[in-house]
Design a protein around this motif. Sequence first.
Motif, short mmCIF file in Angstrom:
data_model
loop_
_atom_site.label_atom_id
_atom_site.label_comp_id
_atom_site.label_asym_id
_atom_site.label_seq_id
_atom_site.Cartn_x
_atom_site.Cartn_y
_atom_site.Cartn_z
N GLY A 207 0.85 -1.19 0.00
CA GLY A 207 0.00 0.00 0.00
C GLY A 207 0.88 1.24 0.00
O GLY A 207 1.93 1.27 0.65
N VAL A 208 0.47 2.25 -0.75
CA VAL A 208 1.22 3.50 -0.84
C VAL A 208 0.30 4.61 -0.32
O VAL A 208 -0.85 4.72 -0.76
CB VAL A 208 1.63 3.77 -2.31
N PHE A 209 0.81 5.41 0.64
CA PHE A 209 -0.04 6.42 1.30
C PHE A 209 0.66 7.78 1.26
O PHE A 209 1.76 7.92 1.77
CB PHE A 209 -0.29 6.02 2.76
N HIS A 210 -0.02 8.75 0.66
CA HIS A 210 0.56 10.10 0.57
C HIS A 210 -0.14 11.04 1.56
O HIS A 210 -1.36 10.99 1.73
CB HIS A 210 0.40 10.66 -0.85
N TYR A 211 0.67 11.90 2.20
CA TYR A 211 0.13 12.87 3.18
C TYR A 211 0.65 14.26 2.86
O TYR A 211 1.84 14.41 2.53
CB TYR A 211 0.55 12.49 4.61
N PRO A 212 -0.21 15.27 3.01
CA PRO A 212 0.23 16.65 2.69
C PRO A 212 0.93 17.31 3.87
O PRO A 212 0.78 18.51 4.09
CB PRO A 212 -1.10 17.34 2.36
N PHE A 213 1.63 16.52 4.67
CA PHE A 213 2.38 17.08 5.81
C PHE A 213 3.62 16.22 6.04
O PHE A 213 3.71 15.10 5.54
CB PHE A 213 1.51 17.12 7.08
N GLU A 214 4.56 16.77 6.82
CA GLU A 214 5.80 16.04 7.09
C GLU A 214 5.69 15.18 8.33
O GLU A 214 4.92 15.51 9.24
CB GLU A 214 6.95 17.04 7.26
N GLU A 237 9.39 7.41 1.57
CA GLU A 237 10.01 7.85 0.31
C GLU A 237 10.59 9.26 0.39
O GLU A 237 11.48 9.61 -0.39
CB GLU A 237 9.00 7.75 -0.85
N GLU A 238 10.11 10.08 1.35
CA GLU A 238 10.66 11.44 1.47
C GLU A 238 12.12 11.44 1.92
O GLU A 238 12.80 12.46 1.83
CB GLU A 238 9.79 12.29 2.42
N CYS A 239 12.60 10.26 2.40
CA CYS A 239 14.02 10.19 2.78
C CYS A 239 14.91 9.95 1.55
O CYS A 239 16.13 9.91 1.67
CB CYS A 239 14.23 9.07 3.79
N PRO A 245 8.31 16.19 -2.52
CA PRO A 245 8.54 17.62 -2.23
C PRO A 245 8.49 17.90 -0.72
O PRO A 245 7.81 17.19 0.01
CB PRO A 245 7.36 18.31 -2.94
N ASP A 246 9.21 18.94 -0.31
CA ASP A 246 9.18 19.34 1.11
C ASP A 246 7.74 19.55 1.55
O ASP A 246 6.90 20.02 0.78
CB ASP A 246 9.94 20.68 1.29
N GLY A 247 7.49 19.21 2.81
CA GLY A 247 6.15 19.44 3.37
C GLY A 247 5.18 18.30 3.09
O GLY A 247 4.00 18.39 3.44
N GLU A 248 5.66 17.23 2.44
CA GLU A 248 4.79 16.08 2.15
C GLU A 248 5.47 14.80 2.64
O GLU A 248 6.67 14.77 2.90
CB GLU A 248 4.54 15.96 0.64
N SER A 249 4.69 13.73 2.74
CA SER A 249 5.25 12.42 3.12
C SER A 249 4.61 11.35 2.26
O SER A 249 3.46 11.49 1.83
CB SER A 249 4.92 12.06 4.57
N LEU A 250 5.36 10.27 2.06
CA LEU A 250 4.79 9.13 1.33
C LEU A 250 5.30 7.83 1.96
O LEU A 250 6.50 7.57 1.99
CB LEU A 250 5.16 9.17 -0.14
N LEU A 251 4.35 7.06 2.50
CA LEU A 251 4.72 5.78 3.11
C LEU A 251 4.48 4.64 2.13
O LEU A 251 3.42 4.58 1.49
CB LEU A 251 3.87 5.51 4.36
N VAL A 252 5.47 3.74 2.02
CA VAL A 252 5.29 2.50 1.28
C VAL A 252 5.19 1.40 2.34
O VAL A 252 6.14 1.17 3.09
CB VAL A 252 6.49 2.24 0.35
N ASP A 285 0.39 7.39 15.23
CA ASP A 285 0.02 8.70 14.66
C ASP A 285 -1.32 8.57 13.92
O ASP A 285 -1.38 8.04 12.80
CB ASP A 285 1.13 9.13 13.68
N GLY A 286 -2.39 9.04 14.56
CA GLY A 286 -3.74 8.91 14.01
C GLY A 286 -3.93 9.64 12.68
O GLY A 286 -4.83 9.31 11.90
N ARG A 287 -3.06 10.59 12.38
CA ARG A 287 -3.21 11.34 11.12
C ARG A 287 -2.99 10.42 9.91
O ARG A 287 -3.43 10.70 8.80
CB ARG A 287 -2.18 12.48 11.05
N LEU A 288 -2.29 9.30 10.17
CA LEU A 288 -1.96 8.40 9.04
C LEU A 288 -3.18 7.63 8.54
O LEU A 288 -3.11 6.96 7.51
CB LEU A 288 -0.85 7.43 9.46
N LEU A 289 -4.31 7.74 9.28
CA LEU A 289 -5.55 7.08 8.82
C LEU A 289 -6.14 7.80 7.62
O LEU A 289 -7.02 7.26 6.94
CB LEU A 289 -6.58 7.07 9.96
N GLU A 290 -5.68 9.04 7.38
CA GLU A 290 -6.32 9.83 6.32
C GLU A 290 -5.35 10.35 5.28
O GLU A 290 -5.07 11.57 5.22
CB GLU A 290 -7.11 10.97 6.96
#
Length: 354
Positions: A207-214, A237-239, A245-252, A285-290
């Motif tokens: 699963g790939v999850f993108h978030y508009p925050f760091e 992936e932000e590592c 891009p700065d200010g975003e995160s992407l979990l694989v 981190d509950g923010r990762l649910l969205e």
Amino acid sequence: MTRIGIVGAGAAAAAAAYALEQRDDESASDGISVTVLEKSGGLCGRAATRRRADVTYDYGANYVKSNDERVVDLLTEALETDGLVDVTDPVWTFDSGGEIAEGRDADDHKWTYETGLTQIAKRLFDRTDATIHRNTRVQTIHRGSSAGTWRLEDDAGDRWGPFDALLLNPPAPQTADLLRSAEWDGDVRERLADAVEAVPYRTIWTGVFHYPFELDLPYYALVNTDKAHEIGWIGREECKPGHVPDGESLLVVQANHEWSVDRYDDDPDATLEALAELAADLLGDGRLLEPDWTDHHGWRYALPEDGIALEPVRAAEDAGLYCLGDWVAGEGRLHAALRNGLETGERLAENVSN
Ligand SMILES: Cc1cc2nc3c(=O)[nH]c(=O)nc-3n(C[C@H](O)[C@H](O)[C@H](O)COP(=O)(O)OP(=O)(O)OC[C@H]3O[C@@H](n4cnc5c(N)ncnc54)[C@H](O)[C@@H]3O)c2cc1C
């Protein structure tokens, strides 16, 4: 002119084509021609990259390790190094209870490219005159009875060849299917198909999850060391320089084998939701649910758990048929596939020139 056909355009196939080209340049023979048939629209197989907006992510292999000298030379000297980047943040561990610990980061380098791991196959093939046909799934192998040449038929019914030598790069279960249905009489085929079919595989649903925050975390990735958690791996992936891009995160997030097999054919949205819950729980981190967007991929044949018996592989080479890939190397790793490809290409070049 020796005509070579390659099924699959994974890292091993690209390395073999590169090695063949290098030897061809050095030899005084009539030369070689290489034709590659790849079922998907991209190159580099399970070392796979996608892009969405400004984000680049490796959703198969995460990186290539620097612990094989030949592969290190290939990546840092033979091929262009522009855009080759190292993930310097560490890999930490977690156990079945979700306990996170500062892990031993055994890999000296964790390399990818700013534009993703697929660069490896692209750069290798760019150094060759190989003709690559994408979106071409090989369905049947035919062995010519008298001349000892090979022909291929794809799923659209088009025929390819004749080839003087044939290289098979798909994961072992897919290579086994090709060998079982091959029009090729002989004991060698049977023995090879049996050996190929015996290679066990792990399935990984990603699963790939993108978030508009760091995310403020001290590690690049977490790996489950006791293999008893539903999640096997979480990578950020932000590592990777140039990926997010700065200010975003992407979990694989890669699920473990049992969890992946159980849900392989389920509705992907439900599976993504369940995986996001597991990830949020693990990272606390509950923010990762969205996530604001997601992607996913099921890797049915993700990782070979063992290698193949080499005797039938070598016996088939006498008939001009070469198997190559991580499962032939005996290690489900990109560097192992690359090394195996280089060695297979060199062996074939040697056999051609004799
Ligand atoms: C989720 C995941 C995570 C991983 N993480 C890592 C990691 O972090 N580090 C690491 O070193 N390795 C990792 N690996 C392993 C690594 O990706 C593989 O070892 C390596 O990419 C294998 O390369 P290959 O050339 O052997 O095979 P592949 O990459 O599988 O290439 C085979 C090619 O054959 C094609 N093909 C199949 N059937 C046909 C057909 N009938 N006709 C035409 N073409 C066909 C496929 O589309 C594919 O392009 C990971 C793999 C997965 C799936």
